[in-house]
Write an enzyme that holds these catalytic residues in place. Structure first.
Site, PDB file in Angstrom:
ATOM      1  N   LYS A  33      41.823  30.593  43.914  1.00 51.06           N
ATOM      2  CA  LYS A  33      40.827  29.535  44.114  1.00 51.06           C
ATOM      3  C   LYS A  33      40.198  29.089  42.797  1.00 51.06           C
ATOM      4  O   LYS A  33      39.972  27.894  42.595  1.00 51.06           O
ATOM      5  CB  LYS A  33      39.738  29.990  45.090  1.00 51.06           C
ATOM      6  CG  LYS A  33      38.828  31.081  44.561  1.00 51.06           C
ATOM      7  CD  LYS A  33      37.698  31.363  45.525  1.00 51.06           C
ATOM      8  CE  LYS A  33      36.788  32.445  44.958  1.00 51.06           C
ATOM      9  NZ  LYS A  33      36.186  32.063  43.673  1.00 51.06           N
ATOM     10  N   THR A  34      39.891  30.031  41.908  1.00 51.66           N
ATOM     11  CA  THR A  34      39.293  29.651  40.629  1.00 51.66           C
ATOM     12  C   THR A  34      40.280  28.824  39.814  1.00 51.66           C
ATOM     13  O   THR A  34      39.890  27.873  39.121  1.00 51.66           O
ATOM     14  CB  THR A  34      38.875  30.907  39.844  1.00 51.66           C
ATOM     15  OG1 THR A  34      37.972  31.677  40.642  1.00 51.66           O
ATOM     16  CG2 THR A  34      38.184  30.525  38.540  1.00 51.66           C
ATOM     17  N   ASP A 225      31.691  26.492  43.506  1.00 54.40           N
ATOM     18  CA  ASP A 225      32.504  27.692  43.706  1.00 54.40           C
ATOM     19  C   ASP A 225      31.769  28.660  44.630  1.00 54.40           C
ATOM     20  O   ASP A 225      30.536  28.663  44.687  1.00 54.40           O
ATOM     21  CB  ASP A 225      32.772  28.354  42.348  1.00 54.40           C
ATOM     22  CG  ASP A 225      33.836  29.431  42.423  1.00 54.40           C
ATOM     23  OD1 ASP A 225      34.600  29.457  43.406  1.00 54.40           O
ATOM     24  OD2 ASP A 225      33.922  30.248  41.485  1.00 54.40           O
ATOM     25  N   GLU A 226      32.515  29.489  45.356  1.00 50.17           N
ATOM     26  CA  GLU A 226      31.937  30.515  46.244  1.00 50.17           C
ATOM     27  C   GLU A 226      30.901  29.903  47.192  1.00 50.17           C
ATOM     28  O   GLU A 226      29.793  30.416  47.358  1.00 50.17           O
ATOM     29  CB  GLU A 226      31.298  31.644  45.420  1.00 50.17           C
ATOM     30  CG  GLU A 226      32.235  32.329  44.437  1.00 50.17           C
ATOM     31  CD  GLU A 226      33.233  33.262  45.098  1.00 50.17           C
ATOM     32  OE1 GLU A 226      33.314  33.273  46.347  1.00 50.17           O
ATOM     33  OE2 GLU A 226      33.945  33.965  44.361  1.00 50.17           O
ATOM     34  N   GLN A 256      34.975  36.150  53.271  1.00 53.60           N
ATOM     35  CA  GLN A 256      34.374  36.978  52.229  1.00 53.60           C
ATOM     36  C   GLN A 256      32.881  36.692  52.072  1.00 53.60           C
ATOM     37  O   GLN A 256      32.306  36.939  51.016  1.00 53.60           O
ATOM     38  CB  GLN A 256      35.109  36.759  50.902  1.00 53.60           C
ATOM     39  CG  GLN A 256      36.567  37.180  50.943  1.00 53.60           C
ATOM     40  CD  GLN A 256      37.243  37.097  49.592  1.00 53.60           C
ATOM     41  OE1 GLN A 256      36.930  37.859  48.683  1.00 53.60           O
ATOM     42  NE2 GLN A 256      38.179  36.167  49.460  1.00 53.60           N
ATOM     43  N   ARG A 614      41.071  44.098  48.097  1.00 54.69           N
ATOM     44  CA  ARG A 614      40.976  44.390  46.659  1.00 54.69           C
ATOM     45  C   ARG A 614      42.248  45.062  46.159  1.00 54.69           C
ATOM     46  O   ARG A 614      42.489  45.115  44.949  1.00 54.69           O
ATOM     47  CB  ARG A 614      39.790  45.331  46.360  1.00 54.69           C
ATOM     48  CG  ARG A 614      38.384  44.836  46.715  1.00 54.69           C
ATOM     49  CD  ARG A 614      38.094  43.454  46.199  1.00 54.69           C
ATOM     50  NE  ARG A 614      38.422  42.461  47.219  1.00 54.69           N
ATOM     51  CZ  ARG A 614      38.619  41.177  46.968  1.00 54.69           C
ATOM     52  NH1 ARG A 614      38.566  40.733  45.734  1.00 54.69           N
ATOM     53  NH2 ARG A 614      38.882  40.335  47.946  1.00 54.69           N
TER      54      ARG A 614
END
Length: 766
Positions: A33-34, A225-226, A256, A614
């Protein structure tokens, strides 16, 4: 099309190049995504969009810095430098400095950090002559912060009946007055606190529509973002600024969203399509981080949530190992087994220690794993936290125990003489320190040898000092009659530490109480181990001698080749080759505080999803059948999250002895009831997972050991025995006969132990 877009997959490329209009980019874990956000901005600039018209908002300075550097590597660095890119707080502080006079500030206003804020709150509380034990600065600060994040000003707070009622129930009836005075004092000081930066931006745009119009027209493109982590204040600003051009791109993953305790509202991302009906939705579903089994298992878990934006994440990487579940007899054995598995993989697969991470729900859980890693000489670091034995509350209780043993321990004395607060200030302590140094006495002896006049201490303060000495003396007297655990419990209560932490049920205090509980558990385990090996109870001095070795900083935290220990919350955004998610038990993970509301339980499930995702190569889950809680063994039930994993992607539980099965009866309001029944006995490692909604460790055949054998003669050399904490082992030798015999056993995980048979509670397996 800019050539660099060729490095993106089709879904990523579509999200990057279609920058006009509102866009929702739903990005699964490990989906890049980043990367998409970075390439989207670079593509816009390459197509001629002015950097002065772009605002990119992140949650960390690190994220903003890395994105800017990446953009600069793709296009002209000077253009990248002109972007308005940074955290919410940094970007809007910049706007507030430009517009400060409209709000009655000057552009050089100070920004108070939490320490400044709490200091001001303490001053106000004292001036109002309120009880500082009730009106605690941390609690007041947290409530004011929460109010600001919900856009509640002092005037609105005073008229908010719901918040006022909550305050009244907490005996904080005058909190609204403190908030009002606090806000006025900040204004007088030309200062804003961290939360004001968002609150006052909202006030600015509300009260000065021409200012809002200026910035809404200027920033043609806004990217966030986020987005799943935004609170009401952040959501409101973004909505106001994007209303003119409607070119808003938000990137995030509802699966998340795990920070509701900080004010994050998952509804912001869930309702994005309602806010922007014409928005384009892009789903980044390919996971580049994890194996197929990890991704599929995580999908099967998160699918149980009702509130979600549906996506089907997939991995085209290798199939990989299935998730493994360790079921252990106790929390101590859980630590031993996890660390043994790390050591085995490290040596047999030629890995680095930095490939491993142990993730837990609460900070207190780190203690057992720290002890086991130290025992194996495996280097580790506590990420976003500190070593268990270095935490303030742990050091405070240990200082009481140290001073009870040795009255001349000046460092312990200084640490606890006014904790909990008993009216002995720094000035008083400073005077005593000077006098003690002049007479070459310890602080304790100096107080005993001086009159109030000689110590230059007021009579009332001297009396408080004397009472403190009497309390420590009484603890010293108790030490002769109690074992280490009994004394530790006595001191925890008599010192006032437990009362102080229980006085206010904040998240911080709950965490500290859990840590105190874990320390007491370690003392209890030490006592039991010592008695099994020596036939007598250890005193507190023997425990402190052991702990003094553990508290030394013998792990190089600067060494990157270390096993990482961290909470799942702290792990978000990180990745490791091998991840161990520990303590998966009902009441622990999910937390017992989440059972009452469906939305809370769903956040716990998202937290577990984050933990599993993770892992790049291998994810291992573990739970204990029993663990210490306030010094007592309690029976634990495996987490419902284990049963919710598709059994096709999970290996059966490893090492189960006295198994209990569990079933859930789910009602519409998500209350759960538990039914327990004794499982049929089975030997180690012969278990299957039921393919239904429940976790059932179903034994096939064999012997389920009892830990209270009546016939001591059944323990013979060469026999395989079971111990409730150390697990399974083989008897090497026996010295003596009957109950008083000393038995040397080589345990598979805990190594060789010599135990007194009458205290060991061994069970013969064969």
């Amino acid at each position: 099309m800019a050539s660099f877009l060729a490095f993106l997959n089709l879904a990523q490329r579509e999200a990057a190049k279609n920058y006009e209009g509102a866009s929702l980019v739903i990005a699964g874990a490990g989906s890049g995504k980043t990367r998409v956000l970075t390439y989207r901005i670079a593509y816009m600039l390459a197509k001629g969009v002015s950097p002065y018209t772009v605002m990119a908002l992140t949650f960390t300075n690190k994220a903003a810095r890395e994105m800017r550097e990446r953009i600069a590597s793709l296009i002209d660095p000077k253009v990248a430098h002109s972007l308005w890119m940074g955290t919410f707080h940094s970007i809007f502080a910049r706007i507030l400095r430009i517009e400060a006079e409209s709000l009655g500030f000057t552009n050089n206003f100070s920004i108070y950090d939490p320490t400044d804020s709490k200091s001001l709150i303490r001053t106000i509380v004292r001036e109002m002559e309120l009880d500082e034990k009730i009106y605690r600065d941390k609690a007041i600060h947290d409530r004011i912060s929460d109010a600001k994040n919900h856009l509640i000003t002092p005037a609105l707070y005073a008229n908010n009946s719901e918040r006022r009622e909550i305050d009244r129930m907490s005996r904080l009836d005058r909190l609204h007055e403190i908030y009002d005075i606090y806000a006025r004092r900040c204004k007088t000081a030309n200062a804003m606190d961290f939360d004001d930066l968002l609150l006052f931006t909202n006030v600015l745009f509300r009260d000065f529509p021409e200012t809002l119009q200026k910035y809404a027209e200027r920033f043609k493109y806004i990217l966030v973002d986020e987005y799943q982590d935004t609170n009401l204040a952040q959501y409101s600003i973004v909505k106001l600024l994007s209303q003119h051009h409607q070119n808003l791109c938000v990137v995030g993953d509802d699966a998340q969203s795990i920070y509701s305790f900080r004010g994050a509202n998952i509804q912001n991302i869930l309702n994005f399509k309602k806010d922007y009906p014409d928005c384009k939705v892009y789903k980044l579903e390919q996971n580049y981080r994890s194996t197929q089994n990890i991704v599929n298992a995580a999908n099967s878990l998160i699918s149980k949530n009702e509130q979600q934006l549906h996506k089907q994440c997939f991995s085209e990487g290798e199939e990989g190992e299935k998730l493994t579940v360790f079921q252990t007899l106790s929390d101590q054995e859980e630590g031993l087994r996890v660390v043994a598995d790390i050591a085995n993989r490290y040596y047999t697969e030629h890995l680095q220690y930095s490939d491993f991470a142990i993730l837990y729900r609460t900070n207190a859980q780190s203690r057992i794993f720290e002890d086991c890693l130290r025992h194996k000489n495996i280097p580790y670091r506590i990420h976003a936290g500190m070593s268990f034995y270095q935490r303030k509350e742990i050091k405070d209780l240990l200082a009481y125990l140290r001073l009870a043993v040795n009255h001349r321990d000046n460092e312990a004395f200084k640490r606890i003489v006014n904790y909990p607060k008993r009216g002995i200030g720094d000035t008083t302590l400073s005077r005593i320190e000077i006098s003690a140094a002049q007479k070459q006495l310890s602080l304790w002896d100096a107080i005993l040898g001086l009159t109030p006049e000689q110590a230059d201490v007021k009579g009332m303060t001297y009396k408080k000092l004397s009472n403190f000495l009497l309390m420590i003396d009484s603890m010293h007297a108790e030490a002769a009659a109690k074992n280490a655990y009994e004394l530790a419990v006595e001191v925890a209560n008599k010192s006032g530490i437990l009362e102080d932490l229980r006085a206010e049920k904040t998240m911080e205090n709950i965490s500290k109480l859990e840590n105190i509980e874990e320390l007491l558990n370690s003392v209890k385990a030490f006592c039991e181990n010592y008695k099994e090996e020596n036939g007598s109870d250890p005193n507190i001095e023997q425990y402190l001698e052991t702990v003094s070795l553990l508290t030394e900083d013998d792990n190089d935290n600067d060494n990157k080749n270390t096993v990482t220990l961290m909470t799942v919350h702290a792990a978000k955004g990180l990745e490791f080759g091998y991840v161990y998610v520990v303590g998966l038990e009902e009441g622990l993970f999910p937390s017992q505080n989440t059972f009452s509301l469906q939305q809370n339980l769903e956040e716990e499930r998202r937290l577990c999803y984050v933990a599993i995702t993770r892992a790049k190569t291998k994810a291992t889950l573990s739970f204990a059948q029993s663990r210490f809680k306030w010094g007592n063994h309690i029976t634990c039930t495996p987490s419902r999250f284990i049963s919710e994993l598709d059994p096709r992607y999970v290996n059966t539980p490893i090492y189960v002895a006295d198994v209990r099965t569990m079933s859930y009866n789910s009602s519409e309001d998500s209350n759960y009831s538990f039914a327990y029944k004794k499982a049929k006995p089975a030997p180690t490692n012969q278990y299957t997972f039921a393919a239904n909604a429940n976790l059932k460790a179903i034994p096939k055949s064999g012997y389920a050991p009892s830990f209270h054998p009546e016939n001591y003669d059944a323990v013979k050399e060469g026999a395989t025995v079971e111990h409730e904490r150390f697990g399974r082992g083989k008897v090497v030798s026996i010295d003596g006969a009957g109950a008083d015999a000393r038995v040397t056993i080589q345990f598979a995980l805990a190594g060789q132990k010599t135990l007194l048979l009458k205290f060991a509670k061994l069970a013969v397996v064969n």
